[in-house]
Write an enzyme that holds these catalytic residues in place. Structure first.
Site, PDB file in Angstrom:
ATOM      1  N   ASP A  71       0.858  -1.181   0.000  1.00  0.00           N
ATOM      2  CA  ASP A  71       0.000   0.000   0.000  1.00  0.00           C
ATOM      3  C   ASP A  71       0.900   1.240   0.000  1.00  0.00           C
ATOM      4  O   ASP A  71       2.111   1.148  -0.164  1.00  0.00           O
ATOM      5  CB  ASP A  71      -0.965   0.004   1.191  1.00  0.00           C
ATOM      6  CG  ASP A  71      -0.249  -0.045   2.529  1.00  0.00           C
ATOM      7  OD1 ASP A  71       0.984   0.148   2.552  1.00  0.00           O
ATOM      8  OD2 ASP A  71      -0.913  -0.267   3.559  1.00  0.00           O
ATOM      9  N   CYS A  87       4.291   1.597   2.226  1.00  0.00           N
ATOM     10  CA  CYS A  87       5.318   0.554   2.182  1.00  0.00           C
ATOM     11  C   CYS A  87       6.716   1.084   2.496  1.00  0.00           C
ATOM     12  O   CYS A  87       7.505   0.386   3.135  1.00  0.00           O
ATOM     13  CB  CYS A  87       5.289  -0.184   0.856  1.00  0.00           C
ATOM     14  SG  CYS A  87       5.921   0.747  -0.546  1.00  0.00           S
ATOM     15  N   HIS A 114       7.877   0.560  -4.713  1.00  0.00           N
ATOM     16  CA  HIS A 114       7.584  -0.439  -3.678  1.00  0.00           C
ATOM     17  C   HIS A 114       8.888  -0.973  -3.099  1.00  0.00           C
ATOM     18  O   HIS A 114       9.862  -1.175  -3.832  1.00  0.00           O
ATOM     19  CB  HIS A 114       6.767  -1.597  -4.255  1.00  0.00           C
ATOM     20  CG  HIS A 114       6.454  -2.643  -3.244  1.00  0.00           C
ATOM     21  ND1 HIS A 114       5.492  -2.465  -2.266  1.00  0.00           N
ATOM     22  CD2 HIS A 114       6.998  -3.868  -3.024  1.00  0.00           C
ATOM     23  CE1 HIS A 114       5.459  -3.544  -1.496  1.00  0.00           C
ATOM     24  NE2 HIS A 114       6.352  -4.404  -1.931  1.00  0.00           N
TER      25      HIS A 114
END
Length: 405
Positions: A179, A182, A392
């Site tokens: 999400d 992160c 990410h």
């Protein structure tokens, strides 16, 4: 507001600081996030490397070594080759739909049909069982790599080589929930899992007074976006944030006092399975980032030396001062956007930790291993993360040998 920690650096580090500018200014299309001012269509084009809004801020040094700001120039790039020049792309976070759309389009560009289908199957398998898992159990890093990057595209080959290089230092990897928290999640988990003592900035007597002190000076902080708390009446904002900061100090202290590495990991796993406490800690981190930004901004205004990233942070027309930074960036972290690369520096300074990142898509370049900040304090602990795309972050674990900066 607490007195800012001294961030002065000797003059001979000017060259080091310049490399930060190069890292953030070079190939901006690879790390930039589309601006809210652009349409979703333009946002998707930006992620593919198409022309985007450029904000360039030039500096020239006075004899004192401090930069003197010259005119800020806005221009719309019309030549894709211009994006290869050492120019700065700094933009605000976009909404979720624009980012998701651009990511899907980007994947289609460099993944073959087998990889795309494999990704869809993986998402289906994990959506029902792991979507609430903040930090997944560890898995062998090369086994993870083989599952994730089985194609024969140039990007897949580069990723596998990147993972092979990481595997020389770390045996396993833990996947982090993807999400918009992160970056905060991965950094905090790593910091807590290896802590042996409470940091000095957490031991400060006036640490929990930060909200009250800042609100007394900056009325606009009342517009801080608090996380939603179901079934509970929202109190005064200073009390809420103070509670988050006290929780951070308590959890950090408790985990730092655990001697056994296995028990320490178990305590971290337990903490990051408690959604209420976990997200409260992220609110504390975001507020510490705001406090650090205010200190840096004031230091620069008062003529004190500041890190290069601070100039870049406030070079954006969406964050030309701490108030705008709060409204247009920090308030959106975890909701409609994550951390941009320049904000990774801010997080590192707020936690007084060096964040070392293996940027796999940069394998075989001098940016493969990036440090935030790039000239870290010697006594700052080091946490290590892995990213495939600067969006990410996952966590490498079980060191094979000592990481050397």
């Amino acid at each position: 507001m607490t007195e800012p920690t001294s961030r002065s650096a000797p003059a001979d580090q000017t060259q080091k600081e310049g490399s930060v500018v190069m890292q953030l200014m070079k190939h901006g299309k690879e790390v930039g996030v589309p601006s809210n001012e652009l349409s979703s269509a333009n946002a998707a084009a930006d992620q593919k490397g198409q022309p985007t809004l450029e904000i360039r801020k030039d500096y020239m040094y006075r004899s004192t070594g401090r930069p003197e700001k010259t005119d800020m120039i806005k221009s719309l790039l019309t030549d894709q080759d211009a994006s290869r020049n050492c120019e700065l792309y700094l933009s605000a976070s976009s909404n979720c739909s624009a980012v998701e759309s651009s990511e899907d389009s980007e994947e289609d560009m460099y993944r073959d049909a087998e990889e795309i289908e494999r990704e869809k199957i993986l998402l289906c398998e994990t959506s029902s069982s792991e979507h609430k898992v903040s930090v997944a159990p560890e898995t062998d890093i090369m086994e993870y790599c083989r599952k994730e990057w089985r194609g024969s595209t140039p990007v897949a080959i580069r990723m596998r080589k990147g993972y092979e290089a990481v595997a020389q230092k770390f045996a396993s990897i833990r996947r982090v929930r993807g999400d918009n928290y992160c970056a905060l999640r991965a950094t905090l988990f790593q910091a807590l899992s290896q802590t042996t003592q409470l940091p000095s900035w957490l031991r400060s007597e006036d640490f929990t007074m930060l909200p009250e002190n800042l609100l007394s000076k900056y009325d606009w902080i009342k517009q801080w976006q608090l996380k939603h708390r179901l079934g509970r009446k929202m109190g005064e904002i200073s009390d809420e944030i103070k509670e988050y900061l006290m929780l951070l100090r308590k959890k950090w202290k408790n985990i730092s006092e655990i001697k056994g590495p296995v028990e320490k990991q178990e305590a971290c796993d337990k903490l990051f399975k408690n959604e209420e406490e976990e997200y409260s800690l992220y609110e504390a981190l975001k507020f510490l980032m705001l406090n650090t930004a205010i200190e840096l901004y004031n230091d620069d205004k008062d003529g004190r030396r500041v890190p290069v990233f601070s100039w870049l942070l406030f070079a954006r027309d969406t964050s030309s001062n701490p108030c705008q930074l709060m409204h247009n960036h920090l308030n959106h972290i975890g909701h409609s956007g994550g951390l941009e690369q320049v904000e990774m520096f801010l997080l590192a300074y707020a936690l007084q930790h060096t964040i070392q990142v293996y940027r796999l898509y940069k394998y075989s370049t001098d940016e493969f291993i990036t440090l935030y900040p790039n000239d870290p304090e010697e006594d700052w602990p080091v946490v290590t993360l892995i990213t495939e795309d600067d969006r990410h972050y996952n966590i490498p674990v079980r060191m094979c040998q000592e990481t050397v900066l």
